[in-house]
Design an enzyme around this catalytic site. Structure first.
Site, PDB file in Angstrom:
ATOM      1  N   ARG A  37       8.255  20.958  22.840  1.00 49.14           N
ATOM      2  CA  ARG A  37       7.853  20.808  24.249  1.00 49.14           C
ATOM      3  C   ARG A  37       8.846  19.955  25.032  1.00 49.14           C
ATOM      4  O   ARG A  37       9.024  20.148  26.240  1.00 49.14           O
ATOM      5  CB  ARG A  37       6.445  20.205  24.335  1.00 49.14           C
ATOM      6  CG  ARG A  37       5.366  21.225  24.009  1.00 49.14           C
ATOM      7  CD  ARG A  37       3.987  20.652  24.165  1.00 49.14           C
ATOM      8  NE  ARG A  37       2.986  21.686  23.995  1.00 49.14           N
ATOM      9  CZ  ARG A  37       1.680  21.457  23.928  1.00 49.14           C
ATOM     10  NH1 ARG A  37       1.220  20.213  24.001  1.00 49.14           N
ATOM     11  NH2 ARG A  37       0.842  22.454  23.791  1.00 49.14           N
ATOM     12  N   GLY A 364      -4.003  25.778  24.175  1.00 50.15           N
ATOM     13  CA  GLY A 364      -5.218  26.177  24.897  1.00 50.15           C
ATOM     14  C   GLY A 364      -4.895  26.977  26.152  1.00 50.15           C
ATOM     15  O   GLY A 364      -5.563  27.970  26.460  1.00 50.15           O
TER      16      GLY A 364
END
Ligand code: 3PG
Length: 385
Positions: A37, A364
């Site tokens: 990330r 998610g």
């Protein structure tokens, strides 16, 4: 594709640009386990620096108790890793709420936003403080675009100027390419432990795909729905009636499996047909015939979406299924899109990062987008476009 005002459309020279990134990376004993990330956010930060902006970064890490500073969740290791990659010092700012001095060319990282009271409740005052930090507020954190919180939503509503960052735009573009501009055959592969946590994703994908491969505990619940014995494998008996309703010719299930009587690194792995499964067996991977079957579908597909491993790939004895699936996707010329923490670990394990068309940073958020839900931050940015 969803229309979003992007950072590239704004003049940011000598401006203070606040960028919400998702540096919520896996950590172990204060050390970063996987920095995908962080790497994904670098082009946005470099772009803003190259254009002459002062860069202020916002992120959360973990789920600390809100309103309390907790050393275990400090962004200090992130500031250090960013400084290393950018070859540029990144200052960690603890007390940022009432603004601070920063010049063009400098990069500051505000301490974990979840230490600030009101972040998760999307507090108006906190949102205003965030918006007031800069001239432009950039939402680049696709991985938390499903959270309507102060830094991912409220600040966007309060900011004088708000836009999407290049990473967020790339994520939306890749997902829309798979889900809207579908080149067929469209194949989805959904693995993981539970049908219950992925039910809406399975339903949404079934409405779009030509074929759906299910793996892991999800496949076991479907096998049980077909009347197969699954021994003491992970599955959800309560979800069997629902799995029966979902069953269709689109769903591809294992025809052979790898079992063991315990899940451990030393467990004896045995390949069995479905009829040979004993009450003491745990299904821990797909078998070679299933691998060949799935590979034939992967080879024919023109669009592939992958979320979740098909076996317990952390143990070499049960990794063949996930490894072969990953390698076949990598070898395919289809547009391939992968997302989710475990999927990313598998891709990295087998060094296939460069061979997947797009790897999402979302967990998610990736699943919610696949479900067809509108993500609050993206919806808001579309309204402000
Ligand atoms: C994620 O890792 O999925 C995002 O960073 C969101 O984190 P959260 O589930 O703690 O809000």
């Amino acid at each position: 594709m969803s229309r979003l005002k992007s950072l590239e459309n704004l003049e940011i020279k000598n401006k203070r640009v606040v960028i919400r990134e998702d540096f919520n990376v896996p950590m172990k004993e204060g050390r970063i386990v996987n920095d995908a990330r962080i790497l994904a956010a670098l082009p946005t930060i470099k772009y803003a620096l190259d254009k002459g902006a002062a860069v202020i970064l916002i992120s959360h890490l973990g789920r600390p108790q809100e309103g309390v500073y907790d050393e275990a969740y400090t962004l200090a290791p992130i500031a250090e890793r960013l400084s290393h990659y950018l070859k540029h010092h990144v200052t960690l700012i603890k007390d940022w709420h009432h603004g601070f001095t920063i010049s063009p060319g400098q990069v500051a990282l505000c301490e974990n936003i979840r230490f600030s009271l009101g972040e998760t409740a999307n507090d108006e005052i906190l949102s205003q403080h965030l918006a007031d930090l800069g001239d432009v507020y950039v939402m680049d954190a696709f991985a938390c675009a499903h959270r309507a919180q102060a830094s991912t939503y409220g600040a966007l509503t309060q900011a004088k100027e708000a836009c999407a960052g290049p990473l967020l735009c790339a994520e939306v573009q890749a997902l829309d390419r798979a889900l809207l501009t579908i080149e067929r055959p469209f194949l989805a592969i959904v693995g993981g432990a539970k049908v219950s946590t992925k039910l809406t994703v399975l339903e949404a994908l079934l409405a779009k795909v030509d074929h759906l491969i299910v793996g892991g505990g999800i496949a076991n619940t479907f096998l049980a729905a077909l009347g197969h014995a699954v021994g003491c494998s992970l599955y959800e008996p309560d979800l069997v009636p629902l799995a029966k309703k979902l069953l269709s010719s689109k769903i591809l299930l294992p025809i052979d499996v790898v079992v063991a009587t315990e899940l451990s690194a030393t467990a004896k792995a045995v390949t069995k047909s479905l009829e040979e499964i004993k009450p003491e067996d745990k299904i821990l991977d797909i078998g070679p015939k299933t691998i060949a079957l799935y590979q034939s579908y992967i080879a024919k597909a023109r669009t592939i979406v992958w979320n979740g491993p098909v076996g317990v790939f952390e143990y070499p004895a049960f990794a063949a299924g996930t490894k072969n699936i990953a390698e076949s996707i990598a070898a395919s010329s289809a547009f391939s899109l992968a997302g989710g923490g475990e999927t990313l670990s598998a891709i990295e394990n087998y060094h296939l990062n460069d061979k997947i068309s797009y790897i999402s940073t979302g967990g998610g958020a990736f699943l919610e987008y696949l479900e067809g839900k509108s993500l609050p931050a993206i919806e808001l940015l579309q309204q402000r476009a």
